[in-house]
Design a protein around this motif. Structure first.
Motif, PDB file in Angstrom:
ATOM      1  N   LEU A   1      62.308 -23.547  63.982  1.00 43.45           N
ATOM      2  CA  LEU A   1      62.533 -22.030  63.208  1.00 43.45           C
ATOM      3  C   LEU A   1      62.956 -20.983  64.112  1.00 43.45           C
ATOM      4  O   LEU A   1      62.983 -19.896  63.668  1.00 43.45           O
ATOM      5  CB  LEU A   1      61.042 -22.112  63.165  1.00 43.45           C
ATOM      6  CG  LEU A   1      60.829 -23.285  62.102  1.00 43.45           C
ATOM      7  CD1 LEU A   1      59.105 -22.776  60.951  1.00 43.45           C
ATOM      8  CD2 LEU A   1      60.954 -23.010  60.943  1.00 43.45           C
ATOM      9  N   VAL A   2      62.353 -21.941  65.585  1.00 40.41           N
ATOM     10  CA  VAL A   2      62.904 -20.226  66.722  1.00 40.41           C
ATOM     11  C   VAL A   2      64.705 -21.230  67.468  1.00 40.41           C
ATOM     12  O   VAL A   2      63.645 -22.417  67.841  1.00 40.41           O
ATOM     13  CB  VAL A   2      61.803 -20.298  67.855  1.00 40.41           C
ATOM     14  CG1 VAL A   2      62.741 -19.413  68.639  1.00 40.41           C
ATOM     15  CG2 VAL A   2      60.677 -19.283  66.964  1.00 40.41           C
ATOM     16  N   VAL A   3      65.010 -20.706  67.910  1.00 40.80           N
ATOM     17  CA  VAL A   3      66.241 -21.505  68.872  1.00 40.80           C
ATOM     18  C   VAL A   3      65.772 -21.995  69.814  1.00 40.80           C
ATOM     19  O   VAL A   3      64.825 -20.941  70.439  1.00 40.80           O
ATOM     20  CB  VAL A   3      67.537 -20.541  69.137  1.00 40.80           C
ATOM     21  CG1 VAL A   3      68.269 -21.203  70.116  1.00 40.80           C
ATOM     22  CG2 VAL A   3      68.346 -20.587  67.976  1.00 40.80           C
ATOM     23  N   PRO A   4      65.663 -23.511  69.637  1.00 37.40           N
ATOM     24  CA  PRO A   4      65.190 -23.773  71.478  1.00 37.40           C
ATOM     25  C   PRO A   4      65.370 -22.978  72.622  1.00 37.40           C
ATOM     26  O   PRO A   4      66.563 -23.107  73.074  1.00 37.40           O
ATOM     27  CB  PRO A   4      65.428 -25.197  71.762  1.00 37.40           C
ATOM     28  CG  PRO A   4      65.977 -25.604  70.240  1.00 37.40           C
ATOM     29  CD  PRO A   4      65.813 -24.626  69.866  1.00 37.40           C
ATOM     30  N   GLY A   5      64.284 -23.627  73.776  1.00 38.32           N
ATOM     31  CA  GLY A   5      64.091 -22.563  74.887  1.00 38.32           C
ATOM     32  C   GLY A   5      64.135 -21.024  74.637  1.00 38.32           C
ATOM     33  O   GLY A   5      63.888 -20.132  76.085  1.00 38.32           O
ATOM     34  N   GLU A   6      63.682 -20.819  73.642  1.00 36.90           N
ATOM     35  CA  GLU A   6      62.932 -18.880  73.898  1.00 36.90           C
ATOM     36  C   GLU A   6      61.432 -19.159  74.632  1.00 36.90           C
ATOM     37  O   GLU A   6      61.253 -21.104  74.011  1.00 36.90           O
ATOM     38  CB  GLU A   6      62.813 -18.398  72.324  1.00 36.90           C
ATOM     39  CG  GLU A   6      64.356 -18.366  72.467  1.00 36.90           C
ATOM     40  CD  GLU A   6      64.975 -17.110  73.020  1.00 36.90           C
ATOM     41  OE1 GLU A   6      64.445 -16.147  73.582  1.00 36.90           O
ATOM     42  OE2 GLU A   6      66.540 -17.517  72.599  1.00 36.90           O
ATOM     43  N   THR A   7      61.075 -18.501  74.959  1.00 34.92           N
ATOM     44  CA  THR A   7      59.134 -18.189  75.713  1.00 34.92           C
ATOM     45  C   THR A   7      58.911 -17.425  74.332  1.00 34.92           C
ATOM     46  O   THR A   7      59.503 -16.711  73.973  1.00 34.92           O
ATOM     47  CB  THR A   7      59.487 -18.448  77.217  1.00 34.92           C
ATOM     48  OG1 THR A   7      59.930 -17.173  77.063  1.00 34.92           O
ATOM     49  CG2 THR A   7      59.668 -19.355  77.590  1.00 34.92           C
ATOM     50  N   PHE A   8      57.153 -16.903  75.129  1.00 36.46           N
ATOM     51  CA  PHE A   8      56.490 -16.313  74.245  1.00 36.46           C
ATOM     52  C   PHE A   8      57.749 -14.899  74.431  1.00 36.46           C
ATOM     53  O   PHE A   8      57.501 -14.014  73.956  1.00 36.46           O
ATOM     54  CB  PHE A   8      54.951 -16.408  74.605  1.00 36.46           C
ATOM     55  CG  PHE A   8      54.734 -17.628  73.353  1.00 36.46           C
ATOM     56  CD1 PHE A   8      54.840 -18.629  72.709  1.00 36.46           C
ATOM     57  CD2 PHE A   8      53.742 -18.757  74.923  1.00 36.46           C
ATOM     58  CE1 PHE A   8      54.549 -19.455  72.235  1.00 36.46           C
ATOM     59  CE2 PHE A   8      53.358 -19.527  74.586  1.00 36.46           C
ATOM     60  CZ  PHE A   8      53.052 -20.762  72.837  1.00 36.46           C
ATOM     61  N   GLU A   9      57.608 -15.277  75.795  1.00 36.62           N
ATOM     62  CA  GLU A   9      57.952 -13.409  76.587  1.00 36.62           C
ATOM     63  C   GLU A   9      59.150 -13.581  75.535  1.00 36.62           C
ATOM     64  O   GLU A   9      59.286 -12.136  75.919  1.00 36.62           O
ATOM     65  CB  GLU A   9      58.073 -13.668  77.716  1.00 36.62           C
ATOM     66  CG  GLU A   9      58.156 -12.958  78.278  1.00 36.62           C
ATOM     67  CD  GLU A   9      57.973 -12.574  80.142  1.00 36.62           C
ATOM     68  OE1 GLU A   9      57.535 -13.413  80.558  1.00 36.62           O
ATOM     69  OE2 GLU A   9      57.769 -11.759  80.624  1.00 36.62           O
TER      70      GLU A   9
ATOM     71  N   VAL B   1      66.029 -15.296  63.672  1.00 31.14           N
ATOM     72  CA  VAL B   1      66.871 -15.317  61.923  1.00 31.14           C
ATOM     73  C   VAL B   1      67.728 -16.256  62.161  1.00 31.14           C
ATOM     74  O   VAL B   1      68.908 -15.858  62.456  1.00 31.14           O
ATOM     75  CB  VAL B   1      66.842 -14.216  61.335  1.00 31.14           C
ATOM     76  CG1 VAL B   1      67.585 -14.459  59.783  1.00 31.14           C
ATOM     77  CG2 VAL B   1      65.738 -12.928  61.731  1.00 31.14           C
ATOM     78  N   THR B   2      67.570 -17.947  62.304  1.00 31.65           N
ATOM     79  CA  THR B   2      68.623 -18.562  62.005  1.00 31.65           C
ATOM     80  C   THR B   2      69.414 -18.586  60.976  1.00 31.65           C
ATOM     81  O   THR B   2      68.929 -18.101  59.394  1.00 31.65           O
ATOM     82  CB  THR B   2      68.175 -19.766  62.631  1.00 31.65           C
ATOM     83  OG1 THR B   2      67.442 -20.305  61.727  1.00 31.65           O
ATOM     84  CG2 THR B   2      67.452 -19.532  63.878  1.00 31.65           C
ATOM     85  N   ILE B   3      70.528 -19.360  60.594  1.00 33.38           N
ATOM     86  CA  ILE B   3      71.104 -19.721  59.594  1.00 33.38           C
ATOM     87  C   ILE B   3      70.741 -20.712  58.959  1.00 33.38           C
ATOM     88  O   ILE B   3      70.562 -20.522  57.949  1.00 33.38           O
ATOM     89  CB  ILE B   3      72.625 -20.270  59.805  1.00 33.38           C
ATOM     90  CG1 ILE B   3      73.716 -19.813  60.346  1.00 33.38           C
ATOM     91  CG2 ILE B   3      73.518 -21.027  58.490  1.00 33.38           C
ATOM     92  CD1 ILE B   3      73.759 -18.608  59.651  1.00 33.38           C
ATOM     93  N   GLY B   4      69.315 -21.323  59.271  1.00 37.50           N
ATOM     94  CA  GLY B   4      68.187 -22.010  58.162  1.00 37.50           C
ATOM     95  C   GLY B   4      68.319 -21.112  57.904  1.00 37.50           C
ATOM     96  O   GLY B   4      67.602 -21.681  56.462  1.00 37.50           O
ATOM     97  N   HIS B   5      67.257 -20.507  58.258  1.00 35.38           N
ATOM     98  CA  HIS B   5      66.617 -19.366  57.205  1.00 35.38           C
ATOM     99  C   HIS B   5      67.242 -18.661  56.490  1.00 35.38           C
ATOM    100  O   HIS B   5      66.920 -18.529  54.985  1.00 35.38           O
ATOM    101  CB  HIS B   5      65.472 -18.203  58.142  1.00 35.38           C
ATOM    102  CG  HIS B   5      65.693 -18.204  59.385  1.00 35.38           C
ATOM    103  ND1 HIS B   5      65.709 -18.598  60.512  1.00 35.38           N
ATOM    104  CD2 HIS B   5      63.423 -18.906  58.987  1.00 35.38           C
ATOM    105  CE1 HIS B   5      64.303 -18.806  61.511  1.00 35.38           C
ATOM    106  NE2 HIS B   5      63.151 -18.814  60.185  1.00 35.38           N
ATOM    107  N   LEU B   6      68.163 -18.325  56.596  1.00 33.70           N
ATOM    108  CA  LEU B   6      69.759 -17.843  55.325  1.00 33.70           C
ATOM    109  C   LEU B   6      69.713 -18.562  54.387  1.00 33.70           C
ATOM    110  O   LEU B   6      69.425 -18.210  53.262  1.00 33.70           O
ATOM    111  CB  LEU B   6      70.653 -16.938  56.044  1.00 33.70           C
ATOM    112  CG  LEU B   6      70.327 -15.441  57.209  1.00 33.70           C
ATOM    113  CD1 LEU B   6      71.543 -15.353  57.496  1.00 33.70           C
ATOM    114  CD2 LEU B   6      69.772 -14.722  55.550  1.00 33.70           C
TER     115      LEU B   6
END
Lengths: 175, 460
Positions: free
Chosen positions: B16-24, B294-299
């Motif tokens: 749901l969120v592009v991998p590699g992102e952290t909370f910060e 907001v990825t293409i998957g959401h759209l």
């Protein structure tokens, strides 16, 4: 003078373990802080279920009764002849009754939640810590007030050290 | 036996969120639009939008001064742009509640990237909607008569009228949506407060975040309140557009007096609202660089809902014709043949092409995931859904039972400018939202990241 012992942990998992440990040691009034609700934390802290549902039930019932009786009273007190329908047309009163039930329930859900959480509360000693500011972004904290039964700063420091704590600080509350 | 157990493969859900992102980094991404230097495109569009508000204000002032004779209404068409615009705007709002409440109850975690955005859209759309019936009443200074307020004349409203139900439905809907939105915002406002560099900023966001500090005892009640609000908003949103459709369906006019109206209106509302979310989201994720959240998957998921609801609406169009024929009622039959072939056939076929034909492109994955195609289709759907309300309102009215009371309705320049002005109001509020509030729910999106699970990284 009161003080708060603030301990930071690096992940939600470590915070959860630390809370379980504190509960097992008999602490009850400590608080955990996190940027989002952590699954299983209520059980780890041995919290009772939220009372909010009952408040909302009362709010909804009030709205339902108020809505229906308002319409009944208005229709009898100020009778309008509309295409020969009876003054007390309870079928026609359903939409407004429903809407008022939802409205009152929503009000009690929102204001009930704020009341249970004692919000707004713009002053809190914990805000004195600049370190604590990341709690709304990526910080996971435990705060123990010195009013807590069995509070011993050094003993708690040792306990947290075994739980892979990231940072510990003492906040003094002079009020 | 061993072979079958070892062949069990865990099916991985798309991220749901592009991998590699952290909370910060999530906090950073969402906070950036509020903290970056004011972009020039924002200022330019804001000026355009504010001039729209001025246009709206001057049209409303002229209307109140002169009376509703300046609109194109005539006899027999006593309902025109005002009701069309009202239903159009309320309908747009419905997607926000669907995403925030119904998808929440169905545990559709992908909603977290778009719910804040869609809820904001709901509130602004309902504000725009509320203007039209408010000024349509003729003597606007007596608008308080709509509410059961004790007065010296001892006068009370008629609770048997669908128009009065509508007053309660729309005002409840607005209030509940606003509270739901605010409750969702509180933890995120605290995030903005804690990141604030200036004292003023810290004070303002501090006041509105009510002293939120992420305490678990607070989260417990908060989550309960959120769940209850979602459970209340779900039947509410269905009731609102059902009641809006009662404005038509409870009358005895051929073309309006049908039992299919409530579900048909609700489906249409969700359809138009999702189209508006796609239109705005495509722009916002580009301009504010929100593509990691907001990825293409959401759209693509939103486009699937557009396809589904578009077909529901298409089914309703067909069913209306079938019932007109099957009922054997000549006035009903006439109303529908007239709708498709009469003087307003142009409007009817614009509606059908935009609403039924254009979403069919979304059967193809290429089209569902193509930004330019989904943007164009969403605009078509917006246009088509406005025409749907125009067709329902005007074609049913313009040919009364007797040919001596037939007429043709055209809007005046005031009608058109008021409608354009309402877009100015919508976009003004929306641009302010984009700049000053977190456009994505920071706390909720963190909750759907794999790292949020306390057992993340542990061996199973």
């Amino acid at each position: 003078m009161n003080e708060i012992l603030l301990a930071e942990f690096s992940t939600p998992g470590k915070l959860l373990k630390a809370a379980e440990k504190l509960s097992n040691c008999g602490y009850t009034t400590y608080e955990t802080y996190s940027p989002f609700p952590i699954h299983g934390m209520d059980d780890a802290m041995r919290l009772k279920h939220s009372k909010l549902g009952w408040i909302v039930l009362c709010g909804g019932a009030t709205g339902l009764i108020a809505g229906f009786s308002l319409q009944t009273w208005v229709s009898l007190h100020y009778p309008l002849i509309i295409s020969g329908k009876p003054f007390f047309s309870y079928q026609a009163f359903i939409p407004v009754t429903f809407e008022l039930m939802v409205l009152f329930s929503a009000f009690s859900a929102v204001f009930g939640m704020f009341a249970l959480n004692k919000l707004p509360q713009h002053y809190n000693p914990i805000f004195k810590s600049d370190y604590f500011r990341k709690v709304t972004s990526h910080g996971f904290f435990i705060g123990i007030d010195s009013n807590e039964k069995g509070y011993d700063r050094d003993k708690l420091r040792d306990l947290f050290a075994t739980l892979d704590v990231k940072h510990i600080e003492v906040i003094e509350d002079d009020e | 036996m061993t072979a079958s157990t070892s062949s069990i493969v865990q099916v991985k859900r798309p991220d749901l969120v592009v991998p590699g992102e952290t909370f910060e980094s999530v906090t950073e991404i969402v906070s950036r639009p509020m903290e970056m230097k004011l972009p020039s495109w924002w200022l330019i569009t804001f000026c355009v939008a504010v001039s729209g508000v001025l246009l709206l204000k001057s049209m409303l002032a002229y209307l109140i001064w002169e009376g509703i004779g300046i609109w194109g209404l005539n006899n027999p068409v006593g309902w025109g742009y005002a009701i069309v615009n009202f239903v159009f705007w309320v309908g747009i709002g419905h997607a926000g509640t669907l995403i925030s409440a119904i998808l929440f109850l169905f545990r559709q975690k992908w909603r977290t990237a778009i719910n804040r955005f869609a809820e904001a859209m709901t509130i602004f759309a309902v504000i725009c909607a509320g203007i039209f019936p408010g000024v349509h009443i003729g003597r606007q200074w007596l608008a308080y008569w709509l509410f059961p307020i004790p007065n010296s004349m001892g006068m009370w409203p008629n609770f048997k009228s669908p128009l009065l139900w509508d007053v309660f439905a729309v005002s409840t809907y607005f209030t509940v949506s606003l509270m739901f939105w605010y409750v969702g915002l509180v933890p995120d406002l605290a995030t903005v407060r804690d990141r604030a560099k200036s004292k003023v900023r810290q004070m303002i966001y501090g006041i509105f975040s009510l002293g939120w500090r992420g305490s678990n005892r607070h989260w417990q009640n908060y989550e309960k309140a959120y769940l209850l609000l979602a459970a209340l908003a779900t039947p509410l949103v269905l009731s609102v557009h059902s009641i809006v459709s009662f404005d038509f369906a409870v009358s005895q006019l051929p073309g309006w007096h049908t039992t299919i109206f409530p579900p048909y209106f609700v489906a249409g509302a969700i359809f138009s609202g999702f189209a508006m979310v796609v239109t705005l989201m495509v722009l916002a994720r580009q301009l504010f660089n929100l593509k990691a959240l907001v990825t293409i998957g959401h759209l693509e998921r939103m486009n699937k809902i557009i396809l589904l609801t578009g077909m529901l609406v298409g089914y309703a169009y067909g069913m209306e014709f079938f019932m007109a024929w099957y009922s054997g009622y000549q006035y009903e039959t006439f109303a529908f043949i007239n709708r498709a072939t009469g003087p307003y056939a142009w409007a009817y076929w614009i509606m059908v092409s935009c609403n039924v034909i254009s979403p069919q492109l979304f059967w193809f994955k290429k089209c569902r995931t193509s930004i330019p195609i989904m943007f164009i289709v969403s605009i078509f759907v917006n246009i088509g859904m406005w025409f749907e309300r125009f067709v329902i309102t005007v074609t049913s009215l313009h040919r009364d039972f007797l040919p001596s009371s037939w007429g043709y309705y055209s809007p005046t320049w005031v009608d058109v400018c008021t409608f354009i002005g309402s877009f100015g109001l919508f976009f003004t509020l929306f641009l302010l939202f984009l700049r000053f509030l977190p456009v994505i729910s920071i706390s909720e999106i963190k909750n759907v990241m794999p790292e949020a699970d306390p057992h993340y990284g542990e061996e199973h």
